[in-house]
Write a protein that holds these residues in place. Structure first.
Motif, PDB file in Angstrom:
ATOM      1  N   ASP A  27       0.848  -1.524   0.303  1.00  0.00           N
ATOM      2  CA  ASP A  27       0.242   0.303  -0.117  1.00  0.00           C
ATOM      3  C   ASP A  27       0.585   0.619   0.105  1.00  0.00           C
ATOM      4  OD1 ASP A  27      -2.200   1.886   0.134  1.00  0.00           O
ATOM      5  OD2 ASP A  27      -3.338   0.887   1.680  1.00  0.00           O
ATOM      6  N   ARG A  28      -0.009   2.099  -0.018  1.00  0.00           N
ATOM      7  CA  ARG A  28       1.349   3.330  -0.111  1.00  0.00           C
ATOM      8  C   ARG A  28       2.147   3.924   0.995  1.00  0.00           C
ATOM      9  NH1 ARG A  28      -0.091   9.495  -0.857  1.00  0.00           N
ATOM     10  NH2 ARG A  28       0.825  10.571   1.161  1.00  0.00           N
ATOM     11  N   ASN A  29       1.896   3.502   2.114  1.00  0.00           N
ATOM     12  CA  ASN A  29       3.573   3.818   2.715  1.00  0.00           C
ATOM     13  C   ASN A  29       4.749   2.744   2.550  1.00  0.00           C
ATOM     14  OD1 ASN A  29       1.903   5.763   4.477  1.00  0.00           O
ATOM     15  ND2 ASN A  29       1.704   4.644   5.830  1.00  0.00           N
ATOM     16  N   ASP A  30       3.982   1.618   2.483  1.00  0.00           N
ATOM     17  CA  ASP A  30       5.328   0.919   1.878  1.00  0.00           C
ATOM     18  C   ASP A  30       5.813   1.366   0.060  1.00  0.00           C
ATOM     19  OD1 ASP A  30       4.879  -1.109   3.496  1.00  0.00           O
ATOM     20  OD2 ASP A  30       3.083  -2.494   2.336  1.00  0.00           O
ATOM     21  N   ARG A  31       5.286   1.664  -0.516  1.00  0.00           N
ATOM     22  CA  ARG A  31       5.815   2.121  -1.529  1.00  0.00           C
ATOM     23  C   ARG A  31       6.468   3.221  -1.505  1.00  0.00           C
ATOM     24  NH1 ARG A  31       0.456   0.795  -3.673  1.00  0.00           N
ATOM     25  NH2 ARG A  31      -0.042   2.904  -4.925  1.00  0.00           N
ATOM     26  N   LEU A  32       6.134   4.520  -0.922  1.00  0.00           N
ATOM     27  CA  LEU A  32       6.946   5.504  -0.490  1.00  0.00           C
ATOM     28  C   LEU A  32       7.910   5.557   0.074  1.00  0.00           C
ATOM     29  CD1 LEU A  32       3.742   7.890   0.386  1.00  0.00           C
ATOM     30  CD2 LEU A  32       4.740   8.562  -1.467  1.00  0.00           C
ATOM     31  N   ARG A  33       7.929   4.505   1.172  1.00  0.00           N
ATOM     32  CA  ARG A  33       9.654   4.438   1.574  1.00  0.00           C
ATOM     33  C   ARG A  33      10.258   3.804   0.694  1.00  0.00           C
ATOM     34  NH1 ARG A  33      11.105  -0.500   3.847  1.00  0.00           N
ATOM     35  NH2 ARG A  33       8.492  -1.739   3.443  1.00  0.00           N
ATOM     36  N   ARG A  34      10.002   2.590  -0.250  1.00  0.00           N
ATOM     37  CA  ARG A  34      10.517   1.613  -0.948  1.00  0.00           C
ATOM     38  C   ARG A  34      11.404   2.812  -2.330  1.00  0.00           C
ATOM     39  NH1 ARG A  34       6.825  -1.543  -1.792  1.00  0.00           N
ATOM     40  NH2 ARG A  34       7.620  -3.573  -0.347  1.00  0.00           N
ATOM     41  N   ALA A  35      10.325   3.952  -2.748  1.00  0.00           N
ATOM     42  CA  ALA A  35      10.935   4.525  -3.450  1.00  0.00           C
ATOM     43  C   ALA A  35      11.219   5.726  -2.875  1.00  0.00           C
ATOM     44  CB  ALA A  35       9.403   5.627  -4.022  1.00  0.00           C
TER      45      ALA A  35
END
Ligand code: SF4
Ligand code: SF4
Length: 463
Positions: free
Chosen positions: A116-124
């Motif tokens: 979800d959003r938080n995982d994607r933002l963290r990875r990015a």
């Protein structure tokens, strides 16, 4: 000239409107991928056969001469859009537009693979690791496969999809088919995977002119400012009145779930596609805080201003403008249906043989050659007889044997018209072909089905 947008990474949301969106995703996709495989009477039920210039729609066969029905369909679609927009705002954008539907599907794949959003933002925000790389490869691979299936289905509406499958499996696919599969796949991949809200914001003309169809009784996603402001965070147990706060806890979740990245609390914005993701998430926040739902909700400008109930807003849905649109749309649908039911079985195109203007036949008569395209728009064999209208004895069609045209087939025939040199004027002589057709059932001509088509042509004589 150009302002780079910040990438929008929406948070997932679930609720009654998200459920409705998924119902529409399933409905539209089953329709799109499934219809291509339906058969009627041994042929593909929905097919735009460009090779033979025929369009099959279930039991109906249309030819280029039936273009008027396509025009009618476009007019009905445009008026329906006016009607739906006047009543329910951007309901089409939020639930049924292919851009929304495919973005929803692509985002689902993305969430399943990258989180979800938080995982994607963290990875990015972090460096490229093996974990980030394999997820990116997996996501893009699934997107490409799905987009390719979409492109293949699209071309399957123009080339019979079973033949197309066979061609693909035997590597005999035509270059133009491959081009269009690639083109449509790329468009789906790019639009739903990367461009997303940019299509709605910068490319879609509907977003720009829809405000002209809005009025103060159009259904919109609205933020109840009177109830929500002043906004501010507080504990669940706190009394907002004592703190001088409204119902909005300023959690920002409505912004995080918005696929176009806007803040609905700033009022009506053209970027809002009416998807109601913010309604779902805000209702969840209200539930957690034990506040009544509906701080963000579907409402109308009049409904919000006058604190109308749902019943009062519903009554305004039947305002004169909406009733006029509805009446016009139904009249057009009825008119078009009647015209389709009453249309002739046979379409005819007459072309002069361009290689020779005229020639002299053995018995001294002047002869012109014509090519007739006989198009059978029925499911029955037609018996066709061609003669010339009027009773001018100086002109006659040489071939008088009946012609049989198979069901839904389009057939070219060559006909010779001869004229007595004494009876024709030099140069151009107008003539009218009289083409009579009748259905054949069980080997018998059905006189009750007889129809006549007349086509103008020109007979050339030496000057
Ligand atoms: S989700 Fe609701 S409570 Fe949270 S910021 Fe948006 S309007 Fe306010
Ligand atoms: S503001 Fe709400 S309804 Fe409008 S696009 Fe964003 S989430 Fe959807």
């Amino acid at each position: 000239m150009f302002q780079a947008d910040q990438k929008i990474v929406p948070r997932s949301v679930w609720g009654k409107f998200a459920r409705s969106r998924w119902v529409m995703v399933w409905f539209t996709q089953l329709l799109y991928y499934g219809t291509a495989w339906l058969e009627y009477n041994g042929r593909q039920a929905l097919l735009f056969d460009l090779d033979t210039r025929r369009f099959f729609l279930g039991p109906l066969v249309f030819y280029p001469q039936d273009f008027i029905y396509l025009t009618g369909l476009l007019v009905i679609s445009a008026l329906s859009l006016f009607l739906f927009t006047a009543v329910a705002g951007r309901v089409w954008c939020g639930y049924a537009c292919p851009q929304t539907v495919y973005t929803e599907i692509f985002m689902w794949f993305e969430r399943k693979i990258e989180g979800d959003r938080n995982d994607r933002l963290r990875r990015a925000a972090g460096p490229w690791t093996f974990d980030r790389a394999w997820r990116a490869v997996a996501k893009n691979s699934v997107w490409i496969l799905f987009a390719a299936w979409t492109g293949f289905t699209f071309v399957g509406y123009f080339t019979p999809i079973r033949e197309l499958t066979q061609e693909l499996l035997t590597f005999t696919i035509q270059p133009w088919e491959l081009f269009w599969i690639g083109f449509y796949s790329l468009a789906t991949f790019g639009n739903a995977g990367f461009m997303r809200e940019q299509v709605c914001k910068y490319m879609c003309p509907y977003a720009r002119f829809q405000s002209a169809m809005f009025d103060k009784d159009t259904l919109l996603v609205t933020y109840d400012e009177a109830r929500g402001e002043p906004r501010g965070s507080r504990s669940k147990k706190a009394d907002p009145t004592a703190l001088g706060l409204g119902a909005c806890v300023d959690c920002n979740l409505c912004v995080q779930v918005c696929p176009t990245g806007i803040d609905i609390r700033k009022g009506l914005q053209y970027e809002c596609i009416g998807c109601a993701a913010c309604v779902d998430v805000c209702d969840q926040v209200m539930d957690k805080m034990n506040y009544p739902r509906g701080l963000v909700r579907y409402s109308t400008q009049n409904g919000l201003k006058n604190a109308w109930s749902k019943a009062q807003m519903l009554r305004r849905a039947f305002r004169p403008r909406v009733l006029v649109y509805t009446a016009v749309v139904w009249l057009l649908i009825a008119g078009m249906a009647a015209a389709i039911v009453a249309r002739d079985d046979l379409r005819v195109d007459v072309l002069r043989d361009r290689s020779v203007s005229f020639r002299l036949a053995e018995d001294g008569l002047i002869e012109n050659v014509y090519r007739l395209n006989l198009m059978n728009a029925s499911e029955k064999v037609l018996e066709v007889r061609v003669s010339l209208s009027g009773d001018n004895p100086d002109f006659r069609v040489v071939e008088d044997a009946p012609i049989r045209v198979k069901p839904t087939e389009s057939q070219w025939v060559v006909l010779h018209v001869q004229a007595d040199p004494e009876g024709v004027e030099s140069g151009s002589n107008p003539i009218v072909f009289n083409i009579q057709s009748a259905r054949i059932v069980d080997g018998m001509v059905q006189p009750a089905s007889a129809q006549t088509v007349e086509e103008d042509a020109v007979f050339l004589a030496p000057r």
